[in-house]
Scaffold this motif. Sequence first.
Motif, PDB file in Angstrom:
ATOM      1  N   ASP A   1       0.783  -1.271   0.280  1.00  0.00           N
ATOM      2  CA  ASP A   1       0.094  -0.142   0.098  1.00  0.00           C
ATOM      3  C   ASP A   1       0.889   1.289  -0.096  1.00  0.00           C
ATOM      4  O   ASP A   1       1.966   1.384   0.355  1.00  0.00           O
ATOM      5  CB  ASP A   1      -0.750   0.135   1.253  1.00  0.00           C
ATOM      6  CG  ASP A   1      -2.017  -0.927   1.039  1.00  0.00           C
ATOM      7  OD1 ASP A   1      -2.549  -1.241  -0.087  1.00  0.00           O
ATOM      8  OD2 ASP A   1      -2.519  -1.452   2.244  1.00  0.00           O
ATOM      9  N   MET A   2       0.334   2.308  -0.484  1.00  0.00           N
ATOM     10  CA  MET A   2       1.026   3.544  -0.488  1.00  0.00           C
ATOM     11  C   MET A   2       0.624   4.555   0.662  1.00  0.00           C
ATOM     12  O   MET A   2       1.140   5.571   0.841  1.00  0.00           O
ATOM     13  CB  MET A   2       0.771   4.596  -1.863  1.00  0.00           C
ATOM     14  CG  MET A   2       1.101   3.846  -2.990  1.00  0.00           C
ATOM     15  SD  MET A   2       1.300   4.897  -3.960  1.00  0.00           S
ATOM     16  CE  MET A   2       2.979   5.430  -3.904  1.00  0.00           C
ATOM     17  N   GLY A   3      -0.349   3.879   1.556  1.00  0.00           N
ATOM     18  CA  GLY A   3      -0.641   4.720   2.682  1.00  0.00           C
ATOM     19  C   GLY A   3      -1.956   5.552   2.533  1.00  0.00           C
ATOM     20  O   GLY A   3      -2.472   6.222   3.298  1.00  0.00           O
ATOM     21  N   TYR A   4      -2.480   5.447   1.269  1.00  0.00           N
ATOM     22  CA  TYR A   4      -3.729   6.188   1.031  1.00  0.00           C
ATOM     23  C   TYR A   4      -4.994   5.492   1.324  1.00  0.00           C
ATOM     24  O   TYR A   4      -5.889   5.075   0.601  1.00  0.00           O
ATOM     25  CB  TYR A   4      -3.860   6.552  -0.449  1.00  0.00           C
ATOM     26  CG  TYR A   4      -2.729   7.206  -1.264  1.00  0.00           C
ATOM     27  CD1 TYR A   4      -2.653   8.534  -0.452  1.00  0.00           C
ATOM     28  CD2 TYR A   4      -2.251   6.805  -2.262  1.00  0.00           C
ATOM     29  CE1 TYR A   4      -1.582   9.287  -1.091  1.00  0.00           C
ATOM     30  CE2 TYR A   4      -1.116   7.574  -3.002  1.00  0.00           C
ATOM     31  CZ  TYR A   4      -0.677   8.798  -2.393  1.00  0.00           C
ATOM     32  OH  TYR A   4       0.152   9.645  -2.935  1.00  0.00           O
ATOM     33  N   CYS A   5      -4.988   5.151   2.766  1.00  0.00           N
ATOM     34  CA  CYS A   5      -5.917   4.391   3.126  1.00  0.00           C
ATOM     35  C   CYS A   5      -7.399   4.874   2.938  1.00  0.00           C
ATOM     36  O   CYS A   5      -8.435   4.188   3.041  1.00  0.00           O
ATOM     37  CB  CYS A   5      -5.883   3.971   4.838  1.00  0.00           C
ATOM     38  SG  CYS A   5      -4.279   3.381   5.040  1.00  0.00           S
ATOM     39  N   PHE A   6      -7.585   5.970   2.931  1.00  0.00           N
ATOM     40  CA  PHE A   6      -8.815   6.643   2.774  1.00  0.00           C
ATOM     41  C   PHE A   6      -9.418   6.659   1.414  1.00  0.00           C
ATOM     42  O   PHE A   6     -10.640   6.884   1.234  1.00  0.00           O
ATOM     43  CB  PHE A   6      -8.785   8.344   3.144  1.00  0.00           C
ATOM     44  CG  PHE A   6      -7.717   8.928   2.083  1.00  0.00           C
ATOM     45  CD1 PHE A   6      -8.360   9.612   1.101  1.00  0.00           C
ATOM     46  CD2 PHE A   6      -6.493   8.896   2.601  1.00  0.00           C
ATOM     47  CE1 PHE A   6      -7.560  10.436   0.277  1.00  0.00           C
ATOM     48  CE2 PHE A   6      -5.519   9.598   1.765  1.00  0.00           C
ATOM     49  CZ  PHE A   6      -6.110  10.211   0.436  1.00  0.00           C
ATOM     50  N   ALA A   7      -8.549   6.160   0.475  1.00  0.00           N
ATOM     51  CA  ALA A   7      -8.975   5.790  -0.942  1.00  0.00           C
ATOM     52  C   ALA A   7      -9.048   4.554  -1.652  1.00  0.00           C
ATOM     53  O   ALA A   7      -8.955   4.492  -2.672  1.00  0.00           O
ATOM     54  CB  ALA A   7      -8.612   7.085  -1.948  1.00  0.00           C
ATOM     55  N   GLU A   8      -8.820   3.637  -0.621  1.00  0.00           N
ATOM     56  CA  GLU A   8      -8.519   2.556  -1.154  1.00  0.00           C
ATOM     57  C   GLU A   8      -9.757   1.695  -1.782  1.00  0.00           C
ATOM     58  O   GLU A   8     -10.700   2.100  -1.358  1.00  0.00           O
ATOM     59  CB  GLU A   8      -8.217   1.231  -0.142  1.00  0.00           C
ATOM     60  CG  GLU A   8      -6.777   1.656   0.715  1.00  0.00           C
ATOM     61  CD  GLU A   8      -5.471   1.521  -0.307  1.00  0.00           C
ATOM     62  OE1 GLU A   8      -5.739   0.839  -1.367  1.00  0.00           O
ATOM     63  OE2 GLU A   8      -4.254   1.987   0.292  1.00  0.00           O
ATOM     64  N   PRO A   9      -9.727   0.833  -2.775  1.00  0.00           N
ATOM     65  CA  PRO A   9      -8.391   0.451  -3.427  1.00  0.00           C
ATOM     66  C   PRO A   9      -7.775   1.444  -4.119  1.00  0.00           C
ATOM     67  O   PRO A   9      -8.614   2.070  -4.852  1.00  0.00           O
ATOM     68  CB  PRO A   9      -8.930  -0.785  -4.336  1.00  0.00           C
ATOM     69  CG  PRO A   9     -10.333  -0.957  -4.070  1.00  0.00           C
ATOM     70  CD  PRO A   9     -10.714   0.245  -3.131  1.00  0.00           C
ATOM     71  N   THR A  10      -6.828   1.463  -4.397  1.00  0.00           N
ATOM     72  CA  THR A  10      -5.974   2.601  -5.434  1.00  0.00           C
ATOM     73  C   THR A  10      -5.413   1.702  -6.207  1.00  0.00           C
ATOM     74  O   THR A  10      -4.640   0.640  -6.077  1.00  0.00           O
ATOM     75  CB  THR A  10      -4.868   3.414  -4.432  1.00  0.00           C
ATOM     76  OG1 THR A  10      -4.043   2.741  -3.715  1.00  0.00           O
ATOM     77  CG2 THR A  10      -5.816   4.461  -3.525  1.00  0.00           C
ATOM     78  N   ILE A  11      -5.049   2.285  -7.426  1.00  0.00           N
ATOM     79  CA  ILE A  11      -4.247   1.679  -8.450  1.00  0.00           C
ATOM     80  C   ILE A  11      -3.280   2.773  -9.188  1.00  0.00           C
ATOM     81  O   ILE A  11      -3.541   3.934  -9.191  1.00  0.00           O
ATOM     82  CB  ILE A  11      -5.005   0.880  -9.415  1.00  0.00           C
ATOM     83  CG1 ILE A  11      -5.802   1.757 -10.600  1.00  0.00           C
ATOM     84  CG2 ILE A  11      -5.655  -0.229  -8.775  1.00  0.00           C
ATOM     85  CD1 ILE A  11      -6.093   0.875 -11.682  1.00  0.00           C
ATOM     86  N   GLU A  12      -2.135   2.262  -9.601  1.00  0.00           N
ATOM     87  CA  GLU A  12      -1.409   3.346 -10.269  1.00  0.00           C
ATOM     88  C   GLU A  12      -1.081   2.895 -11.982  1.00  0.00           C
ATOM     89  O   GLU A  12      -0.925   1.739 -12.029  1.00  0.00           O
ATOM     90  CB  GLU A  12       0.092   3.361  -9.710  1.00  0.00           C
ATOM     91  CG  GLU A  12       0.846   4.400 -10.135  1.00  0.00           C
ATOM     92  CD  GLU A  12       2.342   4.446  -9.584  1.00  0.00           C
ATOM     93  OE1 GLU A  12       2.445   5.154  -8.389  1.00  0.00           O
ATOM     94  OE2 GLU A  12       3.500   3.762 -10.179  1.00  0.00           O
ATOM     95  N   VAL A  13      -1.173   3.538 -12.769  1.00  0.00           N
ATOM     96  CA  VAL A  13      -1.364   3.506 -14.166  1.00  0.00           C
ATOM     97  C   VAL A  13      -0.158   4.139 -14.696  1.00  0.00           C
ATOM     98  O   VAL A  13       0.054   5.463 -14.493  1.00  0.00           O
ATOM     99  CB  VAL A  13      -2.459   3.676 -14.785  1.00  0.00           C
ATOM    100  CG1 VAL A  13      -2.404   3.152 -16.212  1.00  0.00           C
ATOM    101  CG2 VAL A  13      -3.680   3.011 -14.330  1.00  0.00           C
ATOM    102  N   THR A  14       0.589   3.673 -15.076  1.00  0.00           N
ATOM    103  CA  THR A  14       1.942   4.296 -16.083  1.00  0.00           C
ATOM    104  C   THR A  14       1.929   4.121 -17.572  1.00  0.00           C
ATOM    105  O   THR A  14       2.123   2.893 -17.752  1.00  0.00           O
ATOM    106  CB  THR A  14       3.449   3.773 -15.612  1.00  0.00           C
ATOM    107  OG1 THR A  14       3.375   3.781 -14.095  1.00  0.00           O
ATOM    108  CG2 THR A  14       4.269   4.761 -15.855  1.00  0.00           C
ATOM    109  N   LEU A  15       1.466   5.156 -18.401  1.00  0.00           N
ATOM    110  CA  LEU A  15       1.477   4.824 -19.747  1.00  0.00           C
ATOM    111  C   LEU A  15       3.045   5.100 -20.168  1.00  0.00           C
ATOM    112  O   LEU A  15       3.535   5.788 -19.617  1.00  0.00           O
ATOM    113  CB  LEU A  15       0.525   5.878 -20.356  1.00  0.00           C
ATOM    114  CG  LEU A  15      -0.897   5.656 -19.872  1.00  0.00           C
ATOM    115  CD1 LEU A  15      -1.799   6.730 -20.699  1.00  0.00           C
ATOM    116  CD2 LEU A  15      -1.455   4.252 -20.141  1.00  0.00           C
ATOM    117  N   PRO A  16       3.114   4.277 -21.406  1.00  0.00           N
ATOM    118  CA  PRO A  16       4.601   4.401 -21.990  1.00  0.00           C
ATOM    119  C   PRO A  16       4.930   6.123 -22.089  1.00  0.00           C
ATOM    120  O   PRO A  16       3.778   6.471 -22.665  1.00  0.00           O
ATOM    121  CB  PRO A  16       4.597   3.792 -23.270  1.00  0.00           C
ATOM    122  CG  PRO A  16       3.563   2.670 -22.833  1.00  0.00           C
ATOM    123  CD  PRO A  16       2.498   3.183 -22.014  1.00  0.00           C
TER     124      PRO A  16
END
Lengths: 128, 597
Positions: free
Chosen positions: A72-87
Amino acid sequence: MKTIKSPEELRRLRNEILGRVHPKGDGTNEKVLVRVHSGTSGLASGANEIFDFITLELEKRNIDAVVIRTGDMGYCFAEPTIEVTLPGRKPVVFGNVDRHKADEIIEKYIKGGELLEGILPVNYQTIE
Amino acid sequence: MSQYRMQIMVCGGAGCSDLNSEAIFDNLQLEIEAFALENEIQVVRTGCFGLCGLGPVVRVMPDEVIYTHVSPDDATEIVSEHVLKGRKVERLLHKDPVSQKILATEPELSACKKQLRIVLRNCGIIDPENIEEAIAANAYEALAKALTELTPDEAIKIIKDSGLRGRGGGGFPTGLKWEIARKNQAEEKYVVCNADEGDPGAFMDRSVLEGDPHAVLEAMAICGYCIGAANGLIYIRAEYPLAVARLKTAISQARQYGLLGSNIMGTGFNFDIGIKYGAGAFVCGEETALIHSMEGLRGEPTVKPPFPAESGFRGKPTNVNNVETFACISPVILKGADWFRSIGTEKSKGTKVFALAGKINNVGLVEVPMGTTLREVVFEIGGGIRDGKKFKAAQTGGPSGGCLTEKHLDTPIDFDNLIAAGSMMGSGGLIVMDEDDCMVSVAKFFLEFTVEESCGKCSPCRIGNKRLHELLEHITKGKGAPADLDRLRNMSRVIKDTSLCGLGQSSPNPVLSTLDNFYEEYESHVTAKKCPAGQCRDLMEYFIIEANCVGCTACARVCPVNAITGERKEPHIINPEICIKCGACKEKCKFDAIIIH
């Protein structure tokens, strides 16, 4: 799996891995990189379901991507969280992701680069 | 790939929203529509950028330009200048107050951000079950450096010079601890990682172990090299199954790669790590109790000295550090003591992870440099109090700490300032309370926890805390007398002075600190028998306002104990003798005729 026999071998392996994957996901990745934050608070809010959904849907929609589980990144208030990295782009974190939101992220952001509500910008600095 | 040529992000975090960022969003949208650019330019609301001091902020992509202190009227200029002509609106860019240099882009502004991640550097970034990702993120480089370029004494000196202090609560200098363990000669020594994390509301250790287990393994190996130990043990509560599973995976992968085990990286150094499970007792976070629990004995503390550094696990010199402390080690070794010293306050260096919980908007983990103020943590990073309520207090240090009030909001948080304020750092739980919280009940809640968790070995803690809890129970039930407040204080002091271990020595802290900061609230409980926050059920009285009551009988019908009587279309009354204060009548009443005293 090889055993590392010297510090030089460790560094060589590191360079080799950096050539294959991009753990920092800084936009130099060739494929779309999706990180599903799956620590206890992420999982408690349904991160597993989102992981399965995204993996399956990306495959169905013929999008070549790497989906991984992280802590986790620590964003418990907004879980689930995902991170997207586009090329070629900076990573973007989305919060409160349910199936509907995940679908929207795939359709709008991953396919079209369109931003959505619910983005959690990088609000910290980190060390290298 | 983007269909949009430009994207404008408007910060919708609590700080910027308070400064009307919503109007900025609307105005930008209107301007874009006025120029019929909605298919080319996207305006989007986002979460907090962490630049609350510069808010409201607007970020323009892909140029990465950040505008600060934007007002709704600036929308016109941003669109006409930046969007249409591609010229930056200079006056809205942030100027460094010292160098007068313009800082326009996100990387340049990152130093203005309140959060700095050292411990959480890889959490959420790497796959914790794949050691290769950790290696790519520089894991085991510090171990390689220590093993090949530094002698144990040199490595300890770096840790000592860095000013790193134990993050588990005590704040003991880590380098010094290692040095003592090194000096004690024995054929066997142990490195122990304390992952017991018993404070209610604290979960940073769990997050580190779940997100970046190799950071801890590597640091334990470095510690083993420094003090001359070949065995490491992680004491973790079985209530953390995910952390345990990921640790196990990490350990076995590290062994396969030759980064744990014998002859690590061909240097001749041997170190291996095992896991010991705890049953989740709070007292086992205390190092002597922890060691006894690992030995298979009852988790009870013993008198120090002897310190674990002399005689610990199986009577051998043992160095015990907390997860967060270990997570700081590799960056210190790689980047040097001076780098670490440059962060934080005079006597507390580096960063601290806080677990924000309670009545705060952004519940979660934050990592800030030591010396950040409570106001910055609660109102900027934490997004302020839920539902716009008023801040009342923040409990740090869990059941061993105390509460910080409004007057402490601008105190820089570090080990010594917190102690001066009557609280303590503890492991970093930060529970925020608002105007609706009764401080007597808060103290009672924490006491309840310690009573439950006291191991029972020494009488001040076993009996004293029980009595203290009973007194508080009396007070919240309206049976307290003014003399009870002095008794509370006296008993607290005796428990603090005479208890055997840290648990008892600190357990009365929540009582003492709420007594100091909220004496009026205690007074009103014992004299007027009123709870100002309206939390203590036994001190409440439900009451029907005659003028508002139309006699609909709805309340009387819903009352489970038939405490409400009255004729149809006549005002009703509640019999306080029978009333159990369940609140059902108040909920049912459509005429706001029922109030709480």
